[in-house]
Design a protein around this motif. Structure first.
Motif: not given
Length: 296
Positions: A51, A88-91, A142, A160-162, A164-165, A193
């Motif tokens: 990250s 980023t991860q937090d979108r 996302t 960045d890990e978009p 993952a969930d 990822s």
């Protein structure tokens, strides 16, 4: 097609970053080049610096020492901002905005905005323009964030890990969208990822971080061709001394080794060509063993 004289998607020299509040070094002495037109897997264990590297490339952080360039420009400059998109991860989205409001905002903030691309990405997810972003499922949020990134028409997309969930079906749909964009517009993509199976069929370059340092920056096909998976009797182990053993495991009297050969491998071995996922796991596991003081 990109020409041989065009700047790399990412290039770093002696790159390092330290979080002053915590005092720890997230990246140290990183030097690498990621060519343009590639879909790059950015791989590493938690805390490896993935990250941080993407935030440096996106201009959200400044290096503590060394330098990084994106498409030949310093991150955060006007030349880079118009050509680079970071998800980023937090979108980061405004939850009270409707999807249509969000896309209108994208048009106002980006001079190269392509409304048709952004709307297509949303439409393919069956998302109503009148829906409020905060009421969407994680997968649809996302997709809206990706619509903003692709609507910018970037030459370099940093992810960045978009995914993952997201469930496997949604992940596959969004990966298909990314692949189509990369093929149609030759967008360079760098994607962090932990879902290694997703990377096997999509990524053609690998950037692997270990404890803040670059361990691999290579073409994915060259990695596959340069590694061999050997299985044999433990008595054959002396034959491996002239080669780079990435990871070795024993089960009773049976030895399995992931190796980067430096020539012919002597001995009576069962030889296989490992896939990218197996190679990456081997390097990550070897790194974990070294950090824990175990034998590799």
């Amino acid at each position: 097609m990109t020409g041989p004289d065009e700047p790399a998607a990412l290039h770093a020299t002696d790159l390092g970053f330290r979080y002053r509040a915590r005092g720890d070094r997230a990246l140290r002495d990183c030097g690498f080049t990621v060519p343009r037109g590639r879909i790059t897997a950015l791989v590493g264990r938690n805390g490896a610096g993935k990250s941080t590297l993407l935030h440096l490339a996106g201009g959200l952080l400044n290096p503590t020492h060394g330098r990084i360039r994106v498409l030949g420009s310093a991150p955060g400059t006007a030349a880079a901002r118009t050509r680079v998109a970071l998800l980023t991860q937090d979108r980061p989205l405004y939850p009270r905005f409707t999807v249509a409001d969000t896309l209108r905002m994208g048009g106002k903030l980006n001079p190269s905005w392509d409304r048709s691309v952004a709307e297509r990405v949303v439409r393919e997810g069956d998302i109503a323009p009148t829906a409020r972003v905060g009421e969407l499922s994680p997968g649809r949020r996302t997709r809206v964030a990706l619509a903003l990134a692709l609507g910018k028409r970037p030459d370099l997309l940093l992810l960045d890990e978009p995914l993952a969930d997201l469930d496997p079906v949604v992940r596959a749909e969004i990966m298909a969208t990314l692949m189509a964009e990369a093929a149609e517009r030759e967008v360079s993509i760098v994607m962090s990822s932990h879902v290694l199976p997703d990377l096997e069929q999509t990524c053609d370059w690998v950037l692997l971080l270990r404890a803040g340092r670059v361990e691999l920056s290579e073409d994915a096909d060259a990695l596959r061709e340069g590694h061999t998976l050997l299985t044999g009797h433990v008595d054959e182990e002396p034959a491996l001394r002239e080669h780079t053993v990435v990871r070795r495991r024993t089960h009773g009297r049976q030895l399995t080794a992931l190796v980067r050969p430096r020539g012919p491998v002597g001995g009576d071995w069962h030889v296989e060509r490992p896939g990218l996922e197996e190679i990456l796991l081997g390097h990550l596991q070897e790194g974990a063993a070294a950090e824990n003081g175990e034998a590799a």
